[in-house]
Write a protein that holds these residues in place. Structure first.
Motif, mmCIF file in Angstrom:
data_model
loop_
_atom_site.group_PDB
_atom_site.id
_atom_site.type_symbol
_atom_site.label_atom_id
_atom_site.label_comp_id
_atom_site.label_asym_id
_atom_site.label_seq_id
_atom_site.Cartn_x
_atom_site.Cartn_y
_atom_site.Cartn_z
ATOM 1 N N GLY A 275 0.768 -1.234 0.000
ATOM 2 C CA GLY A 275 0.000 0.000 0.000
ATOM 3 C C GLY A 275 0.800 1.285 0.000
ATOM 4 N N GLU A 276 2.133 1.202 -0.088
ATOM 5 C CA GLU A 276 2.925 2.427 -0.182
ATOM 6 C C GLU A 276 2.749 3.084 -1.548
ATOM 7 O OE1 GLU A 276 6.964 1.595 0.696
ATOM 8 O OE2 GLU A 276 6.540 0.758 2.697
ATOM 9 N N VAL A 277 2.386 2.280 -2.527
ATOM 10 C CA VAL A 277 2.116 2.720 -3.888
ATOM 11 C C VAL A 277 0.696 2.289 -4.212
ATOM 12 C CG1 VAL A 277 2.714 2.243 -6.304
ATOM 13 C CG2 VAL A 277 4.530 2.622 -4.622
ATOM 14 N N ASN A 278 -0.065 3.118 -4.937
ATOM 15 C CA ASN A 278 -1.464 2.736 -5.172
ATOM 16 C C ASN A 278 -1.830 2.532 -6.635
ATOM 17 O OD1 ASN A 278 -1.710 5.369 -6.116
ATOM 18 N ND2 ASN A 278 -3.088 6.051 -4.477
ATOM 19 N N ALA A 279 -0.846 2.549 -7.528
ATOM 20 C CA ALA A 279 -1.111 2.243 -8.938
ATOM 21 C C ALA A 279 0.164 1.715 -9.573
ATOM 22 C CB ALA A 279 -1.596 3.483 -9.688
ATOM 23 N N THR A 280 0.026 0.727 -10.455
ATOM 24 C CA THR A 280 1.199 0.154 -11.094
ATOM 25 C C THR A 280 0.845 -0.381 -12.466
ATOM 26 O OG1 THR A 280 3.104 -1.317 -10.750
ATOM 27 C CG2 THR A 280 0.933 -2.208 -10.239
ATOM 28 N N ARG A 281 1.852 -0.553 -13.297
ATOM 29 C CA ARG A 281 1.715 -1.198 -14.601
ATOM 30 C C ARG A 281 2.528 -2.485 -14.586
ATOM 31 N NH1 ARG A 281 2.043 4.336 -15.706
ATOM 32 N NH2 ARG A 281 0.405 5.128 -17.089
ATOM 33 N N GLU A 282 2.014 -3.502 -15.236
ATOM 34 C CA GLU A 282 2.731 -4.775 -15.320
ATOM 35 C C GLU A 282 2.982 -5.103 -16.784
ATOM 36 O OE1 GLU A 282 4.979 -7.354 -14.863
ATOM 37 O OE2 GLU A 282 4.107 -7.001 -12.869
ATOM 38 N N PHE A 283 4.237 -5.446 -17.111
ATOM 39 C CA PHE A 283 4.610 -5.695 -18.494
ATOM 40 C C PHE A 283 4.906 -7.159 -18.777
ATOM 41 C CE2 PHE A 283 5.730 -1.278 -17.544
ATOM 42 C CZ PHE A 283 5.041 -0.630 -18.550
ATOM 43 N N ASN A 284 4.747 -8.017 -17.765
ATOM 44 C CA ASN A 284 5.018 -9.437 -17.962
ATOM 45 C C ASN A 284 3.750 -10.223 -17.645
ATOM 46 O OD1 ASN A 284 5.845 -12.241 -16.945
ATOM 47 N ND2 ASN A 284 7.742 -11.517 -17.884
ATOM 48 N N VAL A 285 3.248 -10.958 -18.628
ATOM 49 C CA VAL A 285 1.971 -11.647 -18.461
ATOM 50 C C VAL A 285 2.046 -12.745 -17.415
ATOM 51 C CG1 VAL A 285 2.399 -13.277 -20.352
ATOM 52 C CG2 VAL A 285 0.049 -12.687 -19.717
ATOM 53 N N THR A 290 0.362 -14.599 -12.000
ATOM 54 C CA THR A 290 0.774 -15.372 -10.825
ATOM 55 C C THR A 290 1.050 -14.535 -9.574
ATOM 56 O OG1 THR A 290 3.110 -15.285 -11.529
ATOM 57 C CG2 THR A 290 1.778 -17.166 -12.283
ATOM 58 N N ARG A 291 1.432 -13.272 -9.721
ATOM 59 C CA ARG A 291 1.853 -12.485 -8.561
ATOM 60 C C ARG A 291 0.756 -11.581 -8.011
ATOM 61 N NH1 ARG A 291 7.376 -9.603 -10.176
ATOM 62 N NH2 ARG A 291 7.079 -8.737 -8.087
ATOM 63 N N TYR A 292 -0.281 -11.349 -8.805
ATOM 64 C CA TYR A 292 -1.312 -10.413 -8.378
ATOM 65 C C TYR A 292 -2.482 -11.151 -7.723
ATOM 66 C CZ TYR A 292 1.134 -6.691 -10.849
ATOM 67 O OH TYR A 292 2.071 -5.768 -11.256
ATOM 68 N N ASP A 293 -2.136 -11.914 -6.693
ATOM 69 C CA ASP A 293 -3.161 -12.652 -5.940
ATOM 70 C C ASP A 293 -3.048 -12.365 -4.441
ATOM 71 O OD1 ASP A 293 -0.765 -13.875 -5.463
ATOM 72 O OD2 ASP A 293 -1.482 -15.927 -5.803
ATOM 73 N N THR A 348 10.418 -19.075 -21.679
ATOM 74 C CA THR A 348 10.969 -19.024 -20.327
ATOM 75 C C THR A 348 10.430 -17.838 -19.536
ATOM 76 O OG1 THR A 348 13.013 -20.073 -21.114
ATOM 77 C CG2 THR A 348 13.111 -18.925 -18.999
ATOM 78 N N MET A 349 10.321 -16.691 -20.215
ATOM 79 C CA MET A 349 9.966 -15.457 -19.509
ATOM 80 C C MET A 349 8.458 -15.252 -19.389
ATOM 81 S SD MET A 349 12.894 -14.203 -18.672
ATOM 82 C CE MET A 349 12.272 -12.651 -18.055
ATOM 83 N N THR A 350 7.693 -15.627 -20.409
ATOM 84 C CA THR A 350 6.258 -15.300 -20.418
ATOM 85 C C THR A 350 5.370 -16.505 -20.672
ATOM 86 O OG1 THR A 350 5.922 -14.846 -22.797
ATOM 87 C CG2 THR A 350 6.959 -13.104 -21.483
ATOM 88 N N GLY A 351 5.961 -17.698 -20.739
ATOM 89 C CA GLY A 351 5.162 -18.860 -21.091
ATOM 90 C C GLY A 351 4.722 -18.824 -22.546
ATOM 91 N N GLY A 352 5.449 -18.064 -23.368
ATOM 92 C CA GLY A 352 5.120 -17.959 -24.790
ATOM 93 C C GLY A 352 3.895 -17.120 -25.066
ATOM 94 N N ALA A 353 3.463 -16.328 -24.087
ATOM 95 C CA ALA A 353 2.182 -15.631 -24.203
ATOM 96 C C ALA A 353 2.263 -14.312 -24.971
ATOM 97 C CB ALA A 353 1.609 -15.378 -22.819
ATOM 98 N N GLN A 354 3.454 -13.741 -25.138
ATOM 99 C CA GLN A 354 3.548 -12.421 -25.753
ATOM 100 C C GLN A 354 4.215 -12.512 -27.124
ATOM 101 O OE1 GLN A 354 4.127 -10.390 -21.394
ATOM 102 N NE2 GLN A 354 4.977 -9.281 -23.112
ATOM 103 N N PRO A 355 3.543 -12.018 -28.179
ATOM 104 C CA PRO A 355 4.106 -12.101 -29.531
ATOM 105 C C PRO A 355 5.331 -11.221 -29.685
ATOM 106 C CG PRO A 355 2.163 -10.712 -29.532
ATOM 107 C CD PRO A 355 2.254 -11.318 -28.159
#
Length: 605
Positions: A275-285, A290-293, A348-355
């Protein structure tokens, strides 16, 4: 939450067509201007379509920034400055709509007028425009700002000034700028120069200021607190002069914009979780899935959104410095691209999810085809045919591996190209005919942990062809110092491009400033064909010629093998506390400067 609307599809379709070319109107003051034709919004528009004019004011947005800073003047070359500041502090005659390819509407300007061929542009300053200290904005401030930025400011401002023939005050609140070249975009660029207070800089060295002097502007926010390298706090000016300007209605709703700085991505994410930060962008699918739970997400206190956009991919990857003699050979650069095992790295990095990014304007109608050049594209490139690299006129696409770690076909292709360029593996090390080993230093910013992981995988592939790279991870200040001096062999590279490319392409890829310290042509591109295509897109009289010129430029840059592309982001993944809200209407550019935090607001349920 995923936002999907028919509106977005229609907006992207509009952007894909760019805008039907039209004869440029002239000699009548207008409320706005477009690169081609007329701006979409009428003179009596109430607000931007992606803003909520009834949004409440108050609250704050706190974002996590990776890196550091040692300057608060975003208008000069010196120092490392939070990148957002030039958008938050800079206010200009016109403001750009991010719902159109290239249209501007009046902010400081009450009106804009151009000559029949846009050989001049005239702005009339709004009555009541004022700096944050309450003093009026004057034409004297305007003219001083144009000249000072053009001669002492950041390189992004200097190219424009070189194309100004003269500047004159034409009335108490009006100024005319005359151009010395044929360039239809200059009238628009003129409207985007930030206006500064001349009197503030009396007796001060504008180009040498860092955190000692904070520029006074007329923008809605002012810096009211900071600690070098730690945070910057911007407060909404309650006496902002322009709150009723149509372009500003429904924008700048948050009382505070706070930038918190962290050493790396892990620390930044942990700050968001607690809660020290209240908005973020994520660039890895993968991280997104997996981390936003964490508990705040599970309880609904933090909201996840996936937002579409109609932007070109731009280029993200690793640029090769052609100023280095061994990287000036395109065959060496081609070999380094073949060694980069994208399919394995992406899995390895994205599970092949990003073109993968396939060219600078991929994911848009301006992108090159992977087939042979044809039509106007081929016609534009034909005068340079003898000097073009393989694939520019012929079919070209990036190499595709079999997805296994060994990448045998890519390694064979790389070794073949290196041998043709005079490099062979001798006793397990790649060397030239004089027995000198191949040197490759890869420069990274310490905040980019994901890109460091990619390079770790790449290093293993390079070792298979006898290259043991030196990987240097620098802090933000060192990274900027070295990139300003072009002191690297390969470097992390990110270049956003637009649906309306223009003069900035000279800054990104032009020959003239390729060796100017602090420039943005990190690859050192020096190509008469590239220069010619930029010139052609700036003087195109029709939509078809404009599109063909950009596609030709895209072919030159992509087949120049200047950058090893990685994956693209065709959607934006953002997360924020539930109190931070935005309109449902998503502009063509999506999550882009001008949207967050500009049209967001804070509202408790």
């Amino acid at each position: 939450m995923t936002v999907q609307t028919g509106r977005i599809a229609r907006a992207v379709s509009l952007a894909a067509g760019l805008i039907a070319a039209a004869q440029i109107a002239s000699a009548e003051p207008q409320h706005g201007i477009a690169m081609y034709g007329d701006p979409a919004l009428p003179p009596d528009f109430v607000s931007l379509p992606y803003a909520n004019p009834d949004a409440p004011t108050g609250g704050q947005i706190v974002t996590a920034e990776v890196g550091s800073f040692d300057s608060l003047n975003p208008f000069i070359l010196k120092g490392s400055v939070p990148w957002q500041l030039r958008f938050f502090l800079g206010e200009s005659f016109m403001g750009r709509s991010i719902d159109e390819p290239f249209s501007l509407y009046g902010v400081l300007a009450e009106s804009i007028e151009t000559g029949p061929n846009r050989e001049w542009v005239e702005f009339t300053l709004r009555e009541g425009a004022a700096f944050s200290d309450g003093s009026p904005v004057t034409i004297e401030d305007v003219m001083w700002s144009y000249e000072t930025l053009g001669t002492e400011g950041h390189g992004r401002y200097r190219g424009f000034w070189e194309k100004v023939e003269s500047m004159e005050q034409t009335g108490e609140r009006s100024v005319r700028i005359n151009f010395n070249v044929e360039d239809q975009e200059l009238a628009l660029i003129a409207g985007l120069r930030p206006i500064l207070k001349k009197a503030q800089w009396d007796g001060l060295d504008f180009a040498e200021s860092t955190t000692d002097v904070i520029p006074i502007t007329s923008a809605p926010y002012v810096i009211d607190d900071f600690e070098p390298g730690r945070y910057v706090s911007l407060r909404r000016n309650p006496d902002y002069w322009g709150k009723d300007v149509p372009f500003r209605r429904g924008t700048n709703n948050l009382d505070e914009i706070r930038l918190e700085f962290f050493g790396d991505e892990t620390a930044a994410f942990e700050a968001f979780k607690v809660g020290e930060v209240n908005a973020t962008r994520e660039f890895n699918v993968v991280r997104w899935d997996t981390r936003y739970d964490f508990p705040a997400v599970q309880s609904g206190d933090v909201v996840k959104e996936v937002l579409p956009h109609g932007r070109p991919s731009g280029m993200t990857g690793f640029a090769m410095n052609t100023r280095r003699p061994h990287l000036a050979d395109w065959r060496v650069r081609d070999a380094l691209i073949h060694v980069f095992n994208f399919e394995f790295i992406n899995e390895t990095m994205t599970g092949g999810a990003q073109p993968r990014i396939t060219s600078f304007w991929s994911n848009s109608p301006l992108g090159m085809s992977d087939e042979a050049a044809s039509g106007r594209v081929a016609e534009f490139l034909a005068p340079f045919a003898d000097d073009l690299l393989p694939g520019t006129l012929d079919a070209y696409s990036l190499p595709v591996s079999d997805g296994t770690e060994r990448n045998r076909a890519g390694i064979r292709a790389a070794l073949s190209q290196l041998e043709a360029a005079g490099w062979t593996v001798q006793d397990g090390t790649l060397k030239n005919a004089e027995g000198e080993p191949f040197q490759l230093e890869i420069l990274l910013d310490q905040g980019g942990l994901e890109f460091q992981s990619i390079i770790d995988l790449y290093r293993e592939s390079l070792q298979r062809i006898g290259i043991t790279p030196t990987i240097t991870v620098a802090d933000s200040a060192q990274f900027k110092e070295r990139t300003d001096a072009y002191d690297y062999d390969m470097v992390y590279y990110r270049r956003g491009v637009s649906l309306s490319p223009g003069n900035e392409q000279y800054v990104y890829f032009g020959s003239e400033n390729a060796d100017t310290p602090g420039g943005r042509n990190l690859m050192g591109v020096k190509s008469p064909a590239v220069d010619a295509m930029i010139g052609r897109l700036l003087t195109s009289a029709t939509q078809d010629d404009f599109v063909s010129a950009v596609q030709a430029l895209d072919r030159l840059l992509t087949t120049g093998r200047y950058v090893i592309p990685i994956y693209q982001w065709n959607v934006s993944r953002i997360a924020q506390v539930k109190e931070l809200k935005h309109p449902d209407y998503i502009p063509v550019w999506g999550d882009w400067p001008g949207w967050q935090p500009d049209v967001w607001w804070y509202e408790e349920d």
